[in-house]
Design a protein around this motif. Sequence first.
Motif, PDB file in Angstrom:
ATOM      1  N   PHE A  17       0.819  -1.208   0.000  1.00 43.18           N
ATOM      2  CA  PHE A  17       0.000   0.000   0.000  1.00 43.18           C
ATOM      3  C   PHE A  17       0.856   1.261   0.000  1.00 43.18           C
ATOM      4  CE2 PHE A  17      -3.454  -2.554   2.442  1.00 43.18           C
ATOM      5  CZ  PHE A  17      -3.824  -3.189   1.260  1.00 43.18           C
ATOM      6  N   ASP A  18       1.984   1.231   0.709  1.00 39.69           N
ATOM      7  CA  ASP A  18       2.864   2.401   0.736  1.00 39.69           C
ATOM      8  C   ASP A  18       3.414   2.720  -0.645  1.00 39.69           C
ATOM      9  OD1 ASP A  18       2.500   2.871   3.428  1.00 39.69           O
ATOM     10  OD2 ASP A  18       4.392   1.951   4.050  1.00 39.69           O
ATOM     11  N   LEU A  19       3.801   1.693  -1.372  1.00 33.83           N
ATOM     12  CA  LEU A  19       4.314   1.918  -2.723  1.00 33.83           C
ATOM     13  C   LEU A  19       3.245   2.550  -3.609  1.00 33.83           C
ATOM     14  CD1 LEU A  19       6.354  -1.359  -3.370  1.00 33.83           C
ATOM     15  CD2 LEU A  19       7.274   0.953  -3.054  1.00 33.83           C
ATOM     16  N   LYS A  20       2.013   2.138  -3.432  1.00 37.66           N
ATOM     17  CA  LYS A  20       0.933   2.680  -4.260  1.00 37.66           C
ATOM     18  C   LYS A  20       0.588   4.108  -3.863  1.00 37.66           C
ATOM     19  CE  LYS A  20      -2.301  -0.532  -3.988  1.00 37.66           C
ATOM     20  NZ  LYS A  20      -3.565  -1.158  -4.454  1.00 37.66           N
ATOM     21  N   ARG A  21       0.404   4.346  -2.583  1.00 36.27           N
ATOM     22  CA  ARG A  21      -0.089   5.659  -2.160  1.00 36.27           C
ATOM     23  C   ARG A  21       0.959   6.755  -2.359  1.00 36.27           C
ATOM     24  NH1 ARG A  21       1.732   7.576   2.687  1.00 36.27           N
ATOM     25  NH2 ARG A  21       2.880   6.098   3.974  1.00 36.27           N
ATOM     26  N   THR A  22       2.242   6.397  -2.365  1.00 37.07           N
ATOM     27  CA  THR A  22       3.297   7.393  -2.551  1.00 37.07           C
ATOM     28  C   THR A  22       3.706   7.545  -4.012  1.00 37.07           C
ATOM     29  OG1 THR A  22       5.014   5.735  -2.110  1.00 37.07           O
ATOM     30  CG2 THR A  22       4.215   7.033  -0.230  1.00 37.07           C
ATOM     31  N   GLY A  23       3.068   6.779  -4.909  1.00 40.76           N
ATOM     32  CA  GLY A  23       3.385   6.889  -6.330  1.00 40.76           C
ATOM     33  C   GLY A  23       4.715   6.281  -6.716  1.00 40.76           C
ATOM     34  N   LYS A  24       5.273   5.412  -5.868  1.00 36.95           N
ATOM     35  CA  LYS A  24       6.586   4.819  -6.138  1.00 36.95           C
ATOM     36  C   LYS A  24       6.503   3.430  -6.754  1.00 36.95           C
ATOM     37  CE  LYS A  24       9.034   8.137  -4.050  1.00 36.95           C
ATOM     38  NZ  LYS A  24       9.665   7.864  -2.736  1.00 36.95           N
ATOM     39  N   ILE A  25       5.302   2.917  -6.946  1.00 34.51           N
ATOM     40  CA  ILE A  25       5.187   1.497  -7.250  1.00 34.51           C
ATOM     41  C   ILE A  25       5.796   1.135  -8.607  1.00 34.51           C
ATOM     42  CG2 ILE A  25       2.825   1.647  -8.229  1.00 34.51           C
ATOM     43  CD1 ILE A  25       2.322  -1.031  -6.611  1.00 34.51           C
ATOM     44  N   ASP A  26       5.550   1.924  -9.629  1.00 37.24           N
ATOM     45  CA  ASP A  26       6.124   1.619 -10.944  1.00 37.24           C
ATOM     46  C   ASP A  26       7.644   1.713 -10.905  1.00 37.24           C
ATOM     47  OD1 ASP A  26       3.648   1.180 -12.093  1.00 37.24           O
ATOM     48  OD2 ASP A  26       3.469   3.204 -12.908  1.00 37.24           O
ATOM     49  N   GLN A  27       8.145   2.752 -10.297  1.00 43.06           N
ATOM     50  CA  GLN A  27       9.582   2.961 -10.210  1.00 43.06           C
ATOM     51  C   GLN A  27      10.290   1.803  -9.508  1.00 43.06           C
ATOM     52  OE1 GLN A  27      10.585   6.607  -8.133  1.00 43.06           O
ATOM     53  NE2 GLN A  27      12.508   5.742  -7.395  1.00 43.06           N
ATOM     54  N   VAL A  28       9.700   1.322  -8.418  1.00 39.15           N
ATOM     55  CA  VAL A  28      10.348   0.288  -7.605  1.00 39.15           C
ATOM     56  C   VAL A  28      10.194  -1.093  -8.217  1.00 39.15           C
ATOM     57  CG1 VAL A  28      10.273  -0.892  -5.371  1.00 39.15           C
ATOM     58  CG2 VAL A  28      10.173   1.612  -5.464  1.00 39.15           C
ATOM     59  N   LEU A  29       8.987  -1.448  -8.647  1.00 43.36           N
ATOM     60  CA  LEU A  29       8.729  -2.833  -9.046  1.00 43.36           C
ATOM     61  C   LEU A  29       9.085  -3.126 -10.494  1.00 43.36           C
ATOM     62  CD1 LEU A  29       5.384  -3.616  -7.175  1.00 43.36           C
ATOM     63  CD2 LEU A  29       7.754  -3.753  -6.371  1.00 43.36           C
ATOM     64  N   SER A  30       9.151  -2.118 -11.341  1.00 39.99           N
ATOM     65  CA  SER A  30       9.431  -2.364 -12.761  1.00 39.99           C
ATOM     66  C   SER A  30      10.856  -2.819 -13.012  1.00 39.99           C
ATOM     67  CB  SER A  30       9.140  -1.106 -13.587  1.00 39.99           C
ATOM     68  OG  SER A  30       9.994  -0.046 -13.201  1.00 39.99           O
ATOM     69  N   VAL A  31      11.753  -2.625 -12.053  1.00 36.81           N
ATOM     70  CA  VAL A  31      13.166  -2.967 -12.274  1.00 36.81           C
ATOM     71  C   VAL A  31      13.579  -4.237 -11.534  1.00 36.81           C
ATOM     72  CG1 VAL A  31      13.789  -0.566 -12.685  1.00 36.81           C
ATOM     73  CG2 VAL A  31      13.899  -1.477 -10.351  1.00 36.81           C
ATOM     74  N   ILE A  32      12.644  -4.898 -10.862  1.00 32.89           N
ATOM     75  CA  ILE A  32      12.988  -6.110 -10.114  1.00 32.89           C
ATOM     76  C   ILE A  32      12.985  -7.313 -11.050  1.00 32.89           C
ATOM     77  CG2 ILE A  32      12.239  -7.691  -8.291  1.00 32.89           C
ATOM     78  CD1 ILE A  32      11.175  -5.326  -6.759  1.00 32.89           C
ATOM     79  N   PRO A  33      14.094  -8.029 -11.146  1.00 34.81           N
ATOM     80  CA  PRO A  33      14.153  -9.202 -12.026  1.00 34.81           C
ATOM     81  C   PRO A  33      13.079 -10.229 -11.652  1.00 34.81           C
ATOM     82  CG  PRO A  33      16.349  -8.595 -11.270  1.00 34.81           C
ATOM     83  CD  PRO A  33      15.387  -7.763 -10.479  1.00 34.81           C
TER      84      PRO A  33
END
Length: 454
Positions: A408-424
């Motif tokens: 939920f923190d990743l979503k509400r802070t707008g960081k979710i694409d930035q963080v999860l798109s680069v995880i192998p």
Amino acid sequence: MKNNSIKYTYIFSFFLLIGLTGCDEMLEVEIPKSQLPSSTIYISDPTAEATINGIYQSMVTGLSYVSTIHYMPGETADELILRSQLTDVYNTNEIQDIDGPNGSMWTDFYKTIYNANNAIEGITASTALTPAKATRWIAEAKFVRAYCYFYMTNFWGDVPLILTTAVEKTAVAPRNTQTEIYNQIVLDLTEASKDLPINYSNYNANQRIRATKWAAETLLARVNLYLGKWTEAESHASAVISQNTTYKMITGLTATNSPFIADNTEAILQIPYFNLAYAYEGAGLFPTGGKYILRKGATLFETGDARKTNWTDVVAGTTFLAPRKYKNAYVAAPLERSTVLRLAELYLIRAEARVKLNNISGAQQDINVIRNRALLANTTLTDPNQLLDLIALERERELFTEFGHRWFDLKRTGKIDQVLSVIPGKIWASTDSLYPIPETARRSNPNLTQNTGY
């Protein structure tokens, strides 16, 4: 339809919503021997009290509440991977609408919502109950309903807002907007806060196992943080933190001195496992040896962090860190309970709100409460963006594997694409930030649309 006086009305309208069986069949199921028909529940204080207790019990009788709600969002975020390191649909973010755990969560939340609605309607209509108790019970039901809807809208976005047990209204209910859901959550919690008790003296042996005013205020603090209402978030968090004769941060983390021990001073709301002497989180979900491991491992923690020492295990023969917040694994001690709301989150909520309100020194003080309990030094950061990054990191360290906080923190802070798109290994798309509406629910309700991307 058979005589309603001998039929069991429990969650039938929601079976229509979640699509488990046909209408005629549902409405004609006999009453289970362990249950009472709704027409007889609210004629005395003892039966009404038992019904309210049953609402809480429903929160830990299904694995969705004690298992899925912890591991699924942990995997879909950047928090957990299977110890075997095998991929699954959660780690790859490829959940399908027929997925069982996703569907079970949807079903279990709506079952509890139905129970809450049934209690609100039945208690309101009854003239046989002690008025003060009836008021408190309605407030408890509203709190639980708000709690469920908070998770539903954060997992699935727009969902049907069901505030009645009337089958003609629930069977084909369309999705309501997230704004409408949040408005109802705030309304329920605000009304509940006014009528809930200010301490636990109404409950058996002062156990912290049912909602008080401060549970409602805690959830209001969280909701307002999510809504970006910083002043309100700070105010609600401060209201609870100020109750320092009831709520205090513990010091010296150990297996028997932790925020997960029954009735500890950090606990705001815990749910007991009925007829069990252990906590499922420690016994089945995060057992000794580890079923899941922390994706970031030891790099998540600073040197000397007491949370790493006390809340994780090194998997034998590896360098993997397994989450191990709950120590009770099918034994009688220590006595732990599923901890739904606790004090540490409020300091982190208030710290974030204070940064947004440019109260840097106040934010530092709140961050340091969390860091000092973990045996870490005070922060010297003063830059607002750096402080927000630190708060996000402390939330990771403090709240890992608890009720989807990281997801939920990743979503509400707008960081979710930035963080999860680069995880192998992740097959990430922005639409994965919402889980799919279960296929069973959509099959039975033609007005339930699917989330984009599924």
